[in-house]
Scaffold this motif. Sequence first.
Motif, short mmCIF file in Angstrom:
data_model
loop_
_atom_site.label_atom_id
_atom_site.label_comp_id
_atom_site.label_asym_id
_atom_site.label_seq_id
_atom_site.Cartn_x
_atom_site.Cartn_y
_atom_site.Cartn_z
N MET A 65 -5.21 -10.75 1.39
CA MET A 65 -6.18 -11.48 0.61
C MET A 65 -5.82 -12.96 0.66
SD MET A 65 -7.76 -8.83 -1.84
CE MET A 65 -9.14 -9.74 -1.40
N GLN B 160 -5.37 -11.09 -5.78
CA GLN B 160 -4.85 -9.72 -5.83
C GLN B 160 -6.01 -8.74 -5.72
OE1 GLN B 160 -1.79 -8.88 -8.72
NE2 GLN B 160 -2.75 -6.93 -9.19
N LYS B 161 -5.83 -7.74 -4.91
CA LYS B 161 -6.84 -6.70 -4.74
C LYS B 161 -6.99 -5.93 -6.06
CE LYS B 161 -8.14 -3.31 -1.32
NZ LYS B 161 -7.83 -2.70 -0.06
N TRP C 166 -9.75 -0.01 -4.53
CA TRP C 166 -9.40 0.59 -3.25
C TRP C 166 -10.41 1.67 -2.88
CZ3 TRP C 166 -6.14 -1.23 -6.84
CH2 TRP C 166 -5.17 -2.14 -6.42
N ILE D 58 -1.00 3.66 -0.15
CA ILE D 58 -1.88 2.56 0.25
C ILE D 58 -1.97 1.53 -0.86
CG2 ILE D 58 -4.29 1.97 0.76
CD1 ILE D 58 -4.40 4.70 2.29
N ILE D 59 -2.15 1.99 -2.09
CA ILE D 59 -2.25 1.07 -3.22
C ILE D 59 -0.94 0.28 -3.38
CG2 ILE D 59 -2.46 0.93 -5.74
CD1 ILE D 59 -4.38 3.43 -5.46
N LYS E 29 1.18 -0.54 -1.13
CA LYS E 29 1.33 -1.55 -0.08
C LYS E 29 0.68 -2.86 -0.51
CE LYS E 29 1.61 1.18 4.14
NZ LYS E 29 0.91 1.53 5.38
N ASP E 30 -0.49 -2.74 -1.15
CA ASP E 30 -1.23 -3.92 -1.60
C ASP E 30 -0.69 -4.48 -2.91
OD1 ASP E 30 -3.04 -3.85 0.54
OD2 ASP E 30 -4.32 -2.43 -0.52
N MET E 31 -0.14 -3.59 -3.74
CA MET E 31 0.28 -3.96 -5.09
C MET E 31 1.58 -3.23 -5.42
SD MET E 31 -2.14 -3.71 -8.43
CE MET E 31 -1.53 -4.14 -10.03
#
Length: 66
Positions: free
Chosen positions: A1, A6-7, A10, A24-25, A27-29
Amino acid sequence: MAGGEQKTSWPEVVGLPTKEAKEIILKDMPRADIVVLPVGSYVTHDLNLNRVRIFVDTVAQTPTVG
């Protein structure tokens, strides 16, 4: 991003196994507090920017007595 955003959702994990969705979550957070709940669960409406709720409705194995 871009820009440090912050994402916050999902959609790409819909239909995946819970474990894979969590990975997966995270990895982003990485600091996410992931809570897995049955669909239709009552939840609080307080804002917690580290909490991500995953709602599931699939029975993975046959329920048995014992």
